[in-house]
Design a protein around this motif. Structure first.
Motif, short mmCIF file in Angstrom:
data_model
loop_
_atom_site.label_atom_id
_atom_site.label_comp_id
_atom_site.label_asym_id
_atom_site.label_seq_id
_atom_site.Cartn_x
_atom_site.Cartn_y
_atom_site.Cartn_z
N ASP A 12 0.81 -1.24 0.07
CA ASP A 12 -0.13 -0.17 0.05
C ASP A 12 0.76 1.29 -0.02
O ASP A 12 0.53 2.26 -0.51
CB ASP A 12 -0.94 0.15 1.34
N TYR A 13 1.92 1.31 0.75
CA TYR A 13 2.83 2.28 0.85
C TYR A 13 3.86 2.58 -0.39
O TYR A 13 4.59 3.68 -0.65
CB TYR A 13 3.62 2.33 1.93
N GLU A 14 3.72 1.56 -1.55
CA GLU A 14 4.40 1.71 -2.58
C GLU A 14 3.76 2.43 -3.80
O GLU A 14 2.46 2.17 -3.85
CB GLU A 14 5.26 0.43 -3.06
N TRP A 15 4.43 3.36 -4.43
CA TRP A 15 3.97 4.00 -5.57
C TRP A 15 4.86 3.65 -6.77
O TRP A 15 5.71 4.05 -7.09
CB TRP A 15 4.07 5.55 -5.56
N VAL A 16 4.25 2.69 -7.35
CA VAL A 16 4.84 1.94 -8.52
C VAL A 16 4.21 2.67 -9.95
O VAL A 16 3.17 2.88 -10.08
CB VAL A 16 4.66 0.54 -8.69
N ASN A 63 -0.79 7.64 1.99
CA ASN A 63 0.45 7.65 2.28
C ASN A 63 1.31 6.54 1.53
O ASN A 63 1.63 5.71 1.83
CB ASN A 63 0.63 7.26 3.78
N ALA A 64 1.56 7.03 0.44
CA ALA A 64 2.47 6.27 -0.65
C ALA A 64 3.33 7.21 -1.26
O ALA A 64 3.29 8.46 -1.39
CB ALA A 64 1.45 5.55 -1.54
N GLY A 65 4.50 6.70 -1.88
CA GLY A 65 5.48 7.25 -2.41
C GLY A 65 6.66 8.25 -1.75
O GLY A 65 7.13 9.02 -2.12
N THR A 66 6.79 7.92 -0.30
CA THR A 66 7.75 8.61 0.31
C THR A 66 9.03 7.55 0.44
O THR A 66 8.85 6.48 0.02
CB THR A 66 7.20 8.78 1.81
N ARG A 67 9.92 8.09 1.12
CA ARG A 67 10.94 7.38 1.09
C ARG A 67 11.30 6.73 2.55
O ARG A 67 12.41 6.59 3.04
CB ARG A 67 12.33 8.44 0.98
N GLU A 68 10.05 6.70 3.35
CA GLU A 68 10.45 5.63 4.41
C GLU A 68 10.48 4.42 4.19
O GLU A 68 11.13 3.57 4.85
CB GLU A 68 9.26 5.93 5.08
N LYS A 69 10.38 4.05 2.84
CA LYS A 69 10.52 2.64 2.45
C LYS A 69 11.40 2.61 1.17
O LYS A 69 11.60 3.53 0.71
CB LYS A 69 9.30 1.74 2.18
N PRO A 70 12.13 1.52 0.95
CA PRO A 70 12.96 1.71 -0.26
C PRO A 70 12.08 2.10 -1.67
O PRO A 70 11.09 1.74 -1.80
CB PRO A 70 13.24 0.13 -0.61
#
Length: 446
Positions: free
Chosen positions: A283-287, A334-341
């Motif tokens: 959910d947090y990834e913006w692909v 809450n997607a597309g931030t740099r909290e995750k790779p």
């Protein structure tokens, strides 16, 4: 005198609409003021040019011509010779949707509406849905006769492969299979619904752009016989249909929402089998902006362009133009931030393994991505319209070219040539209005 001047203008405009018409070379070589790389602009006048999307081939099968869109002959497909700079019109009667250049033969394919009635409003679209023709262009004959100055009627070069009924298909997304036998296209929602299970859960629009609602489907037409077959239906809106140009019968497409999708990337075979997510995302990834780059690999962008927790941190810097960073709306969640790779990722179609090749240390991150088919290089642009090259062997990332203006009408959309030695982009570097695009080639040296 005015009468003859008007007549001359009318005849000149008519001539520009003819297939095979040649235009003077606009070729210019410019040194990148920051990186020192020598940029070859194949077009340099303010006609309003644009390259084919990175999901599709750009070069003709002989490697000599680049196919593109341009206002120099409005509504027609154009070709420019990379060495001589000669520009040749390669369609007559217009086209709609994606241009498809064959990688096996000197052929070009596109759809064309059968509706010849006047268009309405500013959109220029037909008043109502109409059947579309699939057109095949014999590029070799066009180039030869154009050079000799002995053009024949348009039908000598353009062949109607078949007609898609208005209730069956749409002309926006179009992809030529690797074997040059079938062309894939997007079905209408009504047609796609016929093949879904009765209890299928149809997806609603997702995100602030109110896109993504289903159902959607893909069909295919045989380029020799005109036969139409259904491929697959899904409960969401389909976009960015592309064929794996090294593996006949393999299709990649996306769930199109205009931004973040619940599950962006998908794979299916031409017989409808093997439907699955290409890269199962969280959910947090913006692909976004998937592009097949070799027989077994697809490049994707996992975005890192949004602030963490709504704070104005460095991840959102890198452009001076308000609105140049798309996807900032709170409605995307809450997607597309740099909290995750995040970064330019390469997905293996066979092993399903994903590796991140690189990411910019700040700014939007890499946005449109591509790679060389030999596995050596990856490339991406960012919101500032800068081009970054990644050496996949060493992991080194470098700024390849910049100065293409974040006010440009569109992003650069970098795409590797088949031999992996150069990259095509669209650039506003030479534009006086800071928006109009030209076709540009960037060399890649080992």
């Amino acid at each position: 005198m005015n009468f003859f001047l008007c007549l001359f203008c009318l005849l000149s405009t008519s001539a520009f609409a003819q297939i095979g018409h040649r235009f003077p070379s606009e070729r210019k070589v410019v040194k990148d003021p920051v990186t020192g790389v020598m940029l070859t602009f194949l077009t340099s006048q303010p006609h309003g040019d644009s390259k084919i999307y990175p999901t599709h081939p750009q070069w003709t099968s002989d490697g000599q011509w680049v196919i593109f869109r341009s206002g120099i002959a409005k509504g027609e497909a154009m070709a420019v010779n990379e060495q001589t700079g000669d520009i040749v019109q390669v369609s007559e009667g217009g086209y709609t949707g994606m241009l498809n250049v064959s990688t096996r033969a000197m052929k070009l394919y596109f759809m064309r509406s059968t509706d010849k009635s006047p268009r309405e409003g500013k959109t220029g679209r037909p008043r109502q849905a109409s059947p579309v023709e699939l057109i095949e262009v014999d590029l070799a004959a066009v180039f030869a006769d154009s050079k000799a100055g002995k053009m024949k009627p348009a039908e000598s070069y353009q062949r109607i492969c078949g007609i898609v009924p208005a209730e069956v298909g749409q002309a926006a997304d179009l992809a030529l299979d690797a074997a040059d036998e079938w062309i894939y296209f997007r079905e209408t929602s009504q047609e796609a619904a016929k093949y879904l299970a009765k209890n299928a859960r149809i997806e609603k629009s997702f995100g602030p752009r109110n896109m993504g609602a289903g159902p959607g489907g893909i069909a295919k037409m045989h380029v020799k016989t005109g036969e139409i077959r259904h491929v697959v239906s899904v409960p969401f809106q389909i976009g960015h249909i592309q064929a794996n140009l090294w593996n006949p019968g393999e299709i990649i497409f996306c769930w199109e929402t205009g931004g973040k999708s619940p599950q962006r990337t998908w794979v299916v075979m031409a017989d409808g089998s093997g439907l699955r997510p290409l890269y199962p995302e969280a959910d947090y990834e913006w692909v976004t902006h998937e592009a097949v780059i070799s027989k077994d690999e697809v490049a994707i962008a996992i975005m890192g362009h949004r602030s963490i927790g709504g704070t104005n941190n460095s991840a959102n810097k890198g452009t001076a133009v308000e609105g140049a960073n798309p996807g900032q709306d709170p409605g995307w969640g809450n997607a597309g931030t740099r909290e995750k790779p995040s970064g330019l990722a390469i997905v293996n179609l066979r092993t399903r393994e994903m590796r991140i090749a690189g990411q910019t240390p700040s700014g939007s991150g890499l946005w449109h991505v591509h790679g060389s088919s030999d596995g050596r290089w990856a490339v991406g642009d960012d919101f500032s319209r800068s081009i970054y090259l990644i050496d996949r062997l060493s992991g080194k990332m470098s700024l390849l070219s910049t100065g293409h203006k974040d006010t440009a009408a569109d992003h650069p959309h970098p795409t590797f040539s088949p031999d992996g030695k150069k990259i095509e982009i669209q650039s506003a570097m030479l534009s006086a209005d800071n928006r109009t695009l030209n076709i540009c080639i960037i060399p890649v040296s080992n």
